[in-house]
Design a protein around this motif. Sequence first.
Motif, PDB file in Angstrom:
ATOM      1  N   THR A 155       0.838  -1.191   0.000  1.00 36.44           N
ATOM      2  CA  THR A 155       0.000   0.000   0.000  1.00 36.44           C
ATOM      3  C   THR A 155       0.879   1.250   0.000  1.00 36.44           C
ATOM      4  N   GLY A 156       0.320   2.321  -0.558  1.00 36.45           N
ATOM      5  CA  GLY A 156       1.013   3.594  -0.515  1.00 36.45           C
ATOM      6  C   GLY A 156       0.490   4.430   0.651  1.00 36.45           C
ATOM      7  N   ASP A 157      -0.480   3.873   1.361  1.00 43.74           N
ATOM      8  CA  ASP A 157      -1.136   4.549   2.486  1.00 43.74           C
ATOM      9  C   ASP A 157      -0.290   4.376   3.748  1.00 43.74           C
ATOM     10  N   THR A 158      -0.390   5.317   4.657  1.00 39.90           N
ATOM     11  CA  THR A 158       0.353   5.161   5.917  1.00 39.90           C
ATOM     12  C   THR A 158      -0.435   4.306   6.913  1.00 39.90           C
ATOM     13  N   ASN A 159      -1.763   4.237   6.706  1.00 36.40           N
ATOM     14  CA  ASN A 159      -2.579   3.368   7.575  1.00 36.40           C
ATOM     15  C   ASN A 159      -2.523   1.944   7.046  1.00 36.40           C
ATOM     16  N   VAL A 160      -2.664   0.989   7.963  1.00 40.99           N
ATOM     17  CA  VAL A 160      -2.725  -0.418   7.532  1.00 40.99           C
ATOM     18  C   VAL A 160      -3.982  -1.052   8.122  1.00 40.99           C
ATOM     19  N   PRO A 161      -4.487  -2.112   7.493  1.00 43.75           N
ATOM     20  CA  PRO A 161      -5.725  -2.728   7.999  1.00 43.75           C
ATOM     21  C   PRO A 161      -5.482  -3.453   9.321  1.00 43.75           C
ATOM     22  N   PRO A 162      -6.558  -3.719  10.082  1.00 50.56           N
ATOM     23  CA  PRO A 162      -6.409  -4.404  11.364  1.00 50.56           C
ATOM     24  C   PRO A 162      -5.714  -5.758  11.194  1.00 50.56           C
ATOM     25  N   GLY A 163      -4.733  -6.012  12.045  1.00 48.66           N
ATOM     26  CA  GLY A 163      -4.033  -7.301  12.015  1.00 48.66           C
ATOM     27  C   GLY A 163      -2.804  -7.313  11.118  1.00 48.66           C
ATOM     28  N   ALA A 164      -2.632  -6.263  10.312  1.00 49.09           N
ATOM     29  CA  ALA A 164      -1.472  -6.230   9.404  1.00 49.09           C
ATOM     30  C   ALA A 164      -0.297  -5.519  10.065  1.00 49.09           C
ATOM     31  N   GLN A 165       0.898  -6.015   9.785  1.00 52.08           N
ATOM     32  CA  GLN A 165       2.126  -5.367  10.260  1.00 52.08           C
ATOM     33  C   GLN A 165       2.752  -4.610   9.090  1.00 52.08           C
ATOM     34  N   PRO A 166       3.037  -3.306   9.248  1.00 48.58           N
ATOM     35  CA  PRO A 166       3.639  -2.568   8.124  1.00 48.58           C
ATOM     36  C   PRO A 166       5.155  -2.774   8.051  1.00 48.58           C
ATOM     37  N   PHE A 167       5.674  -2.766   6.834  1.00 47.41           N
ATOM     38  CA  PHE A 167       7.128  -2.830   6.615  1.00 47.41           C
ATOM     39  C   PHE A 167       7.456  -1.850   5.497  1.00 47.41           C
ATOM     40  N   ARG A 168       8.033  -0.700   5.860  1.00 45.69           N
ATOM     41  CA  ARG A 168       8.259   0.379   4.893  1.00 45.69           C
ATOM     42  C   ARG A 168       9.388   0.051   3.934  1.00 45.69           C
ATOM     43  N   ARG A 169       9.126   0.333   2.649  1.00 43.47           N
ATOM     44  CA  ARG A 169      10.160   0.216   1.610  1.00 43.47           C
ATOM     45  C   ARG A 169      10.009   1.450   0.737  1.00 43.47           C
ATOM     46  N   GLY A 170      10.699   2.532   1.104  1.00 46.02           N
ATOM     47  CA  GLY A 170      10.552   3.794   0.379  1.00 46.02           C
ATOM     48  C   GLY A 170       9.138   4.330   0.569  1.00 46.02           C
ATOM     49  N   ARG A 171       8.486   4.724  -0.534  1.00 47.43           N
ATOM     50  CA  ARG A 171       7.133   5.278  -0.433  1.00 47.43           C
ATOM     51  C   ARG A 171       6.099   4.187  -0.174  1.00 47.43           C
ATOM     52  N   TRP A 172       6.502   2.909  -0.363  1.00 50.89           N
ATOM     53  CA  TRP A 172       5.560   1.805  -0.255  1.00 50.89           C
ATOM     54  C   TRP A 172       5.691   1.061   1.067  1.00 50.89           C
ATOM     55  N   THR A 173       4.569   0.514   1.487  1.00 43.73           N
ATOM     56  CA  THR A 173       4.555  -0.286   2.710  1.00 43.73           C
ATOM     57  C   THR A 173       4.081  -1.695   2.368  1.00 43.73           C
ATOM     58  N   ALA A 174       4.926  -2.681   2.718  1.00 41.55           N
ATOM     59  CA  ALA A 174       4.499  -4.080   2.552  1.00 41.55           C
ATOM     60  C   ALA A 174       3.588  -4.428   3.726  1.00 41.55           C
ATOM     61  N   LEU A 175       2.511  -5.144   3.426  1.00 37.85           N
ATOM     62  CA  LEU A 175       1.554  -5.544   4.468  1.00 37.85           C
ATOM     63  C   LEU A 175       1.859  -6.989   4.873  1.00 37.85           C
ATOM     64  N   LEU A 176       2.262  -7.159   6.112  1.00 40.29           N
ATOM     65  CA  LEU A 176       2.657  -8.481   6.595  1.00 40.29           C
ATOM     66  C   LEU A 176       1.602  -9.046   7.538  1.00 40.29           C
ATOM     67  N   ALA A 177       1.487 -10.373   7.512  1.00 36.61           N
ATOM     68  CA  ALA A 177       0.611 -11.050   8.475  1.00 36.61           C
ATOM     69  C   ALA A 177       1.378 -12.235   9.050  1.00 36.61           C
ATOM     70  N   SER A 178       0.977 -12.673  10.229  1.00 33.16           N
ATOM     71  CA  SER A 178       1.745 -13.725  10.907  1.00 33.16           C
ATOM     72  C   SER A 178       1.762 -15.006  10.082  1.00 33.16           C
ATOM     73  N   SER A 179       2.888 -15.710  10.139  1.00 31.98           N
ATOM     74  CA  SER A 179       3.046 -16.943   9.350  1.00 31.98           C
ATOM     75  C   SER A 179       2.027 -17.995   9.742  1.00 31.98           C
ATOM     76  N   ASP A 180       1.643 -18.009  11.034  1.00 34.88           N
ATOM     77  CA  ASP A 180       0.672 -19.010  11.499  1.00 34.88           C
ATOM     78  C   ASP A 180      -0.672 -18.856  10.802  1.00 34.88           C
ATOM     79  N   SER A 181      -1.085 -17.593  10.599  1.00 31.98           N
ATOM     80  CA  SER A 181      -2.407 -17.369  10.001  1.00 31.98           C
ATOM     81  C   SER A 181      -2.371 -17.359   8.482  1.00 31.98           C
TER      82      SER A 181
END
Lengths: 201, 69
Positions: A7-33
């Motif tokens: 996402t290019g947004d600074t907000n992330v959805p519930p349960g997602a972990q953000p990981f910034r890469r320049g202007r973009w944010t990778a949306l991470l979720a736990s490996s278990d789920s």
Amino acid sequence: MNVLGWTGDTNVPPGAQPFRRGRWTALLASSDSTKTPHARLAIQVSWFDTGFDFIPVAPAQQLTRADVTGAACLGNLETIWKNIEGRGQFWLAVRPRDEHRSMPCQGRAWLQTRKARQDQERHHKTLLDKIVKELNLPVNACQQGAQRASSAILVPRHAAQKTRLAIAQIAQKHETSADVTLAVSGLWPPLAFTQKGLGTA
Amino acid sequence: MSLALEMATPEEVMGSSDTALVDVVDGLLRHGVVIRGELWLTVADVDLVFLGLDLLLAAPDKIRPEEQA
């Protein structure tokens, strides 16, 4: 942690972990789920349903944070984002009402059935092409096989209901044999419109 | 007769065991590629032998049942 989207947004959805890469944010979720492709798709759908816009990674891909640290796809994200922002996809398929998956055992009957199915698939593709053309929306390449033809169309979120009604009107207008059905599902995250150029390094 | 229409939400599709709907999820998950080929052996314009082949090409973890993936 697995990457399910960008996402290019600074907000992330519930349960997602953000990981910034320049202007973009990778949306991470736990490996278990996110162990299975089905589980990854379910999370993407839940994020999408909250109204959150993101570029979904193909659920069949299991990308870790390390995979995207050196990602070469960041340059493509801007182009993909321009195309899909505020949009989702409907999946459309023209198929027989009752699918008979088994084939006859005798050679001649097998060949005749196979030929009949190929003719039927061609007819389904022609019909689907007409429907999609009438909708006049961006569409991905038509998939043909297994007695059906299917395509995904890109639809603005705010026009989802209007598109459902338009599809229903078009279906009513098309004269066809009793055996043919138009199956529609959505609104899905725009998966069919984001995978080109979304590889990793 | 007008074209029959079936509409489903993503939740209905993902929770369904209907083969037609499961195919939607399979498509979205990109389970693999089906390669189709056919070979006709013909002598003097007479078709003698036909070989038809449908080959599913996919990573093992994409086609195993979910609990094993």
